[in-house]
Write a protein that holds these residues in place. Structure first.
Motif, PDB file in Angstrom:
ATOM      1  N   LEU A  94     -42.110 -25.998 -71.101  1.00 41.36           N
ATOM      2  CA  LEU A  94     -43.145 -26.261 -70.105  1.00 41.36           C
ATOM      3  C   LEU A  94     -43.605 -24.929 -69.532  1.00 41.36           C
ATOM      4  CD1 LEU A  94     -41.570 -29.337 -68.266  1.00 41.36           C
ATOM      5  CD2 LEU A  94     -43.353 -29.341 -70.017  1.00 41.36           C
ATOM      6  N   LEU A  95     -44.829 -24.531 -69.867  1.00 37.72           N
ATOM      7  CA  LEU A  95     -45.311 -23.201 -69.499  1.00 37.72           C
ATOM      8  C   LEU A  95     -45.423 -23.025 -67.996  1.00 37.72           C
ATOM      9  CD1 LEU A  95     -48.057 -22.702 -72.239  1.00 37.72           C
ATOM     10  CD2 LEU A  95     -45.671 -21.933 -72.238  1.00 37.72           C
ATOM     11  N   ASP A  96     -45.626 -24.107 -67.259  1.00 38.66           N
ATOM     12  CA  ASP A  96     -45.764 -23.986 -65.807  1.00 38.66           C
ATOM     13  C   ASP A  96     -44.411 -24.017 -65.095  1.00 38.66           C
ATOM     14  OD1 ASP A  96     -45.326 -26.607 -66.556  1.00 38.66           O
ATOM     15  OD2 ASP A  96     -46.427 -27.450 -64.845  1.00 38.66           O
ATOM     16  N   ARG A  97     -43.318 -24.112 -65.871  1.00 38.89           N
ATOM     17  CA  ARG A  97     -41.970 -24.120 -65.271  1.00 38.89           C
ATOM     18  C   ARG A  97     -41.039 -23.246 -66.099  1.00 38.89           C
ATOM     19  NH1 ARG A  97     -39.172 -29.385 -64.604  1.00 38.89           N
ATOM     20  NH2 ARG A  97     -37.986 -28.223 -63.044  1.00 38.89           N
ATOM     21  N   ARG A  98     -41.347 -21.974 -66.174  1.00 37.85           N
ATOM     22  CA  ARG A  98     -40.498 -21.051 -66.922  1.00 37.85           C
ATOM     23  C   ARG A  98     -39.298 -20.640 -66.061  1.00 37.85           C
ATOM     24  NH1 ARG A  98     -42.294 -18.877 -71.634  1.00 37.85           N
ATOM     25  NH2 ARG A  98     -44.466 -19.215 -72.222  1.00 37.85           N
ATOM     26  N   ARG A  99     -38.114 -20.968 -66.525  1.00 40.53           N
ATOM     27  CA  ARG A  99     -36.859 -20.649 -65.822  1.00 40.53           C
ATOM     28  C   ARG A  99     -37.013 -20.878 -64.318  1.00 40.53           C
ATOM     29  NH1 ARG A  99     -35.059 -15.190 -66.289  1.00 40.53           N
ATOM     30  NH2 ARG A  99     -32.908 -15.902 -66.097  1.00 40.53           N
ATOM     31  N   PRO A 100     -37.246 -22.110 -63.901  1.00 40.12           N
ATOM     32  CA  PRO A 100     -37.568 -22.375 -62.490  1.00 40.12           C
ATOM     33  C   PRO A 100     -36.440 -22.036 -61.525  1.00 40.12           C
ATOM     34  CG  PRO A 100     -37.117 -24.420 -63.663  1.00 40.12           C
ATOM     35  CD  PRO A 100     -37.197 -23.347 -64.709  1.00 40.12           C
ATOM     36  N   TYR A 101     -35.187 -22.066 -61.981  1.00 39.74           N
ATOM     37  CA  TYR A 101     -34.073 -21.792 -61.076  1.00 39.74           C
ATOM     38  C   TYR A 101     -33.816 -20.299 -60.895  1.00 39.74           C
ATOM     39  CZ  TYR A 101     -33.016 -26.736 -62.000  1.00 39.74           C
ATOM     40  OH  TYR A 101     -33.075 -28.101 -62.139  1.00 39.74           O
ATOM     41  N   ALA A 102     -34.492 -19.466 -61.689  1.00 38.39           N
ATOM     42  CA  ALA A 102     -34.282 -18.023 -61.608  1.00 38.39           C
ATOM     43  C   ALA A 102     -35.444 -17.293 -60.956  1.00 38.39           C
ATOM     44  CB  ALA A 102     -34.052 -17.443 -63.010  1.00 38.39           C
ATOM     45  N   THR A 103     -36.603 -17.915 -60.912  1.00 42.56           N
ATOM     46  CA  THR A 103     -37.797 -17.205 -60.437  1.00 42.56           C
ATOM     47  C   THR A 103     -38.020 -17.347 -58.941  1.00 42.56           C
ATOM     48  OG1 THR A 103     -39.098 -19.143 -61.095  1.00 42.56           O
ATOM     49  CG2 THR A 103     -38.971 -17.315 -62.658  1.00 42.56           C
ATOM     50  N   VAL A 104     -37.439 -18.358 -58.313  1.00 38.54           N
ATOM     51  CA  VAL A 104     -37.563 -18.540 -56.866  1.00 38.54           C
ATOM     52  C   VAL A 104     -36.194 -18.887 -56.296  1.00 38.54           C
ATOM     53  CG1 VAL A 104     -39.985 -19.260 -56.927  1.00 38.54           C
ATOM     54  CG2 VAL A 104     -38.175 -20.974 -57.098  1.00 38.54           C
ATOM     55  N   ALA A 105     -36.029 -18.667 -55.003  1.00 39.23           N
ATOM     56  CA  ALA A 105     -34.763 -18.998 -54.355  1.00 39.23           C
ATOM     57  C   ALA A 105     -34.756 -20.421 -53.822  1.00 39.23           C
ATOM     58  CB  ALA A 105     -34.485 -18.015 -53.221  1.00 39.23           C
ATOM     59  N   ASP A 106     -35.923 -20.904 -53.401  1.00 34.08           N
ATOM     60  CA  ASP A 106     -36.031 -22.236 -52.812  1.00 34.08           C
ATOM     61  C   ASP A 106     -36.301 -23.251 -53.915  1.00 34.08           C
ATOM     62  OD1 ASP A 106     -36.458 -24.497 -51.334  1.00 34.08           O
ATOM     63  OD2 ASP A 106     -37.948 -23.624 -49.992  1.00 34.08           O
ATOM     64  N   LEU A 107     -35.331 -24.113 -54.183  1.00 32.08           N
ATOM     65  CA  LEU A 107     -35.446 -25.112 -55.249  1.00 32.08           C
ATOM     66  C   LEU A 107     -35.710 -26.511 -54.699  1.00 32.08           C
ATOM     67  CD1 LEU A 107     -32.455 -23.986 -57.517  1.00 32.08           C
ATOM     68  CD2 LEU A 107     -34.821 -23.150 -57.491  1.00 32.08           C
ATOM     69  N   SER A 108     -36.086 -26.606 -53.428  1.00 33.55           N
ATOM     70  CA  SER A 108     -36.264 -27.925 -52.813  1.00 33.55           C
ATOM     71  C   SER A 108     -37.418 -28.705 -53.421  1.00 33.55           C
ATOM     72  CB  SER A 108     -36.463 -27.780 -51.304  1.00 33.55           C
ATOM     73  OG  SER A 108     -37.581 -26.949 -51.016  1.00 33.55           O
ATOM     74  N   ALA A 109     -38.356 -28.026 -54.096  1.00 33.48           N
ATOM     75  CA  ALA A 109     -39.478 -28.726 -54.727  1.00 33.48           C
ATOM     76  C   ALA A 109     -39.179 -29.127 -56.165  1.00 33.48           C
ATOM     77  CB  ALA A 109     -40.732 -27.845 -54.691  1.00 33.48           C
ATOM     78  N   GLU A 110     -38.019 -28.724 -56.701  1.00 33.94           N
ATOM     79  CA  GLU A 110     -37.666 -29.072 -58.073  1.00 33.94           C
ATOM     80  C   GLU A 110     -37.141 -30.501 -58.149  1.00 33.94           C
ATOM     81  OE1 GLU A 110     -38.204 -27.143 -60.702  1.00 33.94           O
ATOM     82  OE2 GLU A 110     -39.103 -25.659 -59.351  1.00 33.94           O
ATOM     83  N   PRO A 111     -37.298 -31.165 -59.302  1.00 32.79           N
ATOM     84  CA  PRO A 111     -36.788 -32.538 -59.457  1.00 32.79           C
ATOM     85  C   PRO A 111     -35.293 -32.606 -59.179  1.00 32.79           C
ATOM     86  CG  PRO A 111     -38.236 -31.966 -61.277  1.00 32.79           C
ATOM     87  CD  PRO A 111     -38.000 -30.702 -60.511  1.00 32.79           C
ATOM     88  N   GLU A 112     -34.890 -33.468 -58.261  1.00 33.19           N
ATOM     89  CA  GLU A 112     -33.486 -33.510 -57.847  1.00 33.19           C
ATOM     90  C   GLU A 112     -32.580 -34.031 -58.952  1.00 33.19           C
ATOM     91  OE1 GLU A 112     -30.924 -34.801 -53.946  1.00 33.19           O
ATOM     92  OE2 GLU A 112     -32.743 -33.625 -53.894  1.00 33.19           O
ATOM     93  N   ASP A 113     -33.077 -34.906 -59.803  1.00 33.89           N
ATOM     94  CA  ASP A 113     -32.244 -35.419 -60.890  1.00 33.89           C
ATOM     95  C   ASP A 113     -31.839 -34.299 -61.841  1.00 33.89           C
ATOM     96  OD1 ASP A 113     -32.225 -37.954 -59.939  1.00 33.89           O
ATOM     97  OD2 ASP A 113     -33.803 -38.720 -61.262  1.00 33.89           O
ATOM     98  N   GLU A 114     -32.793 -33.399 -62.153  1.00 35.08           N
ATOM     99  CA  GLU A 114     -32.464 -32.256 -63.001  1.00 35.08           C
ATOM    100  C   GLU A 114     -31.424 -31.364 -62.338  1.00 35.08           C
ATOM    101  OE1 GLU A 114     -36.571 -31.422 -65.566  1.00 35.08           O
ATOM    102  OE2 GLU A 114     -35.975 -30.078 -63.936  1.00 35.08           O
ATOM    103  N   LEU A 115     -31.642 -31.094 -61.056  1.00 40.49           N
ATOM    104  CA  LEU A 115     -30.690 -30.258 -60.330  1.00 40.49           C
ATOM    105  C   LEU A 115     -29.309 -30.898 -60.305  1.00 40.49           C
ATOM    106  CD1 LEU A 115     -32.634 -28.909 -57.207  1.00 40.49           C
ATOM    107  CD2 LEU A 115     -31.293 -27.542 -58.804  1.00 40.49           C
ATOM    108  N   ARG A 116     -29.277 -32.193 -60.058  1.00 42.10           N
ATOM    109  CA  ARG A 116     -27.984 -32.879 -59.967  1.00 42.10           C
ATOM    110  C   ARG A 116     -27.225 -32.805 -61.285  1.00 42.10           C
ATOM    111  NH1 ARG A 116     -25.956 -37.513 -61.232  1.00 42.10           N
ATOM    112  NH2 ARG A 116     -27.944 -38.318 -61.974  1.00 42.10           N
ATOM    113  N   ARG A 117     -27.922 -32.971 -62.400  1.00 42.89           N
ATOM    114  CA  ARG A 117     -27.248 -32.901 -63.700  1.00 42.89           C
ATOM    115  C   ARG A 117     -26.694 -31.500 -63.962  1.00 42.89           C
ATOM    116  NH1 ARG A 117     -31.634 -36.254 -65.257  1.00 42.89           N
ATOM    117  NH2 ARG A 117     -32.811 -34.456 -66.063  1.00 42.89           N
ATOM    118  N   ALA A 118     -27.491 -30.477 -63.609  1.00 46.76           N
ATOM    119  CA  ALA A 118     -27.029 -29.105 -63.825  1.00 46.76           C
ATOM    120  C   ALA A 118     -25.835 -28.770 -62.943  1.00 46.76           C
ATOM    121  CB  ALA A 118     -28.171 -28.122 -63.562  1.00 46.76           C
ATOM    122  N   VAL A 119     -25.895 -29.148 -61.663  1.00 48.07           N
ATOM    123  CA  VAL A 119     -24.808 -28.835 -60.734  1.00 48.07           C
ATOM    124  C   VAL A 119     -23.559 -29.639 -61.085  1.00 48.07           C
ATOM    125  CG1 VAL A 119     -24.090 -28.909 -58.313  1.00 48.07           C
ATOM    126  CG2 VAL A 119     -26.394 -28.146 -58.899  1.00 48.07           C
TER     127      VAL A 119
END
Length: 423
Positions: A94-119
């Motif tokens: 997804l070109l509009d989401r390149r490494r989203p967890y590394a490019t910004v510090a605030d991840l509150s706008a990211e999909p929580e399901d994705e975050l939950r699976r990673a964590v």
């Protein structure tokens, strides 16, 4: 009457700095004995006192296996979280989401399901390293030790010291209560990390620094040791500004400046901040050690610290070091991640705070800004600030990277404002 002191064996009680802090609530020791055996001990007010004995077990695991598992955990954080790359249904980036967890510090706008699976994956690995690798075993003593430690770590708000020959990423390790809520919510997963539950420091040196107490200079002296090319698109400039507020700030950008000042017997800093790249270098069979490089690119490592500071054993050099240096490259058991920190502490530093993984610059700058601001305002000890920041970034930014920062000593370090008369 004139008084002349002819004998002062206590040296004015000045050489007892290690008695000035309260003991931790929990102290866990892992000593590497002959033959590669590991002996675990535990004490403190958070575990029950045993009649006529102590909490002790000889573990079946060997140091190389533990170091390898720790390196795997750090690599997994990079692979599963820092380098996470979303794809579409066809597996395309997804070109509009390149490494989203590394490019910004605030991840509150990211999909929580994705975050939950990673964590959730990081929690599983962190718990496995602690209880299935380090503390595995079916003998009665190991089972008892494991049970008591799990019970203690399941509490909240302890001051925990891991006094260990094994240097592990302790705040990234986990303990779970196996409740449905823990696995169902992101906040429940965050609460599994030891860095979320407790103030934590790693120690291992005996009498690391014993010298006369000194009156800190006013205003306090701090330093910025940086590569000017690092983090231009982050809040690094704000960190640099924060370091100058109410302080005397020394800026160094080259190896020669570092060597010049570290060789000075009168070097007296209260906060030493590194903002630069780091990497592991070394030759087989010797372990690779962490080096940092400022703008000129010359390697500065623990051996350099020893060469410059060994003759100034009882100097006034007593800073807290914030080593915000990303590292990559060697990730196996052959990498001695703690050597630079050990040398800084052995030669005067109160403690060293730094990341256990290759930290994204966006988050590293945010973390440093918060830590530097709170520490220079004398809000709390380094251990309390690090604990508060880990919880802060998890709750507000939905980001677990605060758990990847660890304290090597220095849990009780703080910036005190002491006048000459008070001293």
């Amino acid at each position: 009457m004139t008084t002349r002191v002819v004998q002062d064996p206590s040296d004015g009680f000045r050489f007892l700095p290690h008695l000035q802090t309260q003991p931790p609530d929990l102290r866990v020791s892992f000593d590497v004995l002959g033959g590669g055996r590991i002996r675990a001990r535990m004490s403190g007010a958070s575990v029950p006192a045993l009649q006529g004995t102590e909490h002790k077990a000889d573990l079946s695991v060997r140091p190389d296996e533990v170091h390898g598992a720790a390196a795997r955990l750090c690599a997994r954080w990079k692979e599963r979280f820092v380098d996470f790359q979303p794809v579409d249904d066809r597996g395309r980036t997804l070109l509009d989401r390149r490494r989203p967890y590394a490019t910004v510090a605030d991840l509150s706008a990211e999909p929580e399901d994705e975050l939950r699976r990673a964590v959730a994956d990081l929690v599983r690995s962190g718990e496995s390293l602690l209880f299935d690798t380090l503390l595995r075993g079916e003998d009665a003593r190991t089972e008892m030790f494991r049970s008591y430690l799990r019970s203690a770590l399941s509490q909240e708000g302890l001051r925990v010291r891991f006094d260990s020959d094994l240097h592990l990423p302790w705040p990234m390790l986990c303990t779970t209560d196996d409740s449905p809520a823990t696995s169902a919510t992101l906040d429940g997963l965050f609460s599994c990390f030891l860095g979320h539950r407790h103030q934590i420091e790693h120690t291992g040196e005996a009498y690391a620094w014993i010298g006369p107490s000194r009156t800190p200079p006013q205003p306090p002296t701090v330093s910025l040791n940086h590569d000017v090319r690092v983090g231009r698109a982050t809040r690094a400039d704000e960190v640099a500004k924060a370091l100058t507020e109410g302080t005397r700030c020394v800026v160094r950008t080259t190896y020669e400046e570092l060597v010049r000042d570290f060789a000075d017997p009168d070097l007296n800093e209260q906060l030493t901040y590194f903002w630069c790249h780091g990497e592991f270098i070394g030759n087989v069979p010797e372990p690779h050690v962490l080096v940092v490089r400022l703008t000129d690119g010359t390697a500065f490592d623990g051996h350099t610290v020893r060469e410059l500071r060994a003759r100034h054993r009882h100097s006034c050099f007593r800073p807290l070091v914030l080593l915000n240096a990303c590292h990559a490259g060697v990730s196996g058991a052959s990498a001695d991640r703690s050597f630079l920190g050990r040398m800084l502490i052995e030669h005067g530093a109160q403690g060293v705070l730094g990341p256990h993984i290759a930290m994204p610059q966006a988050f590293a700058a945010e973390y440093a800004l918060e830590f530097v601001t709170r520490y220079l305002r004398r809000e709390a000890t380094a251990g309390r600030i690090a604990h508060e920041l880990a919880r802060h970034f998890a709750a507000r930014y939905r980001n677990p990277l605060g758990f990847a920062y660890g304290l090597h000593g220095g849990m009780d370090a703080r910036l005190n404002q002491t006048s000459g008369s008070e001293a």
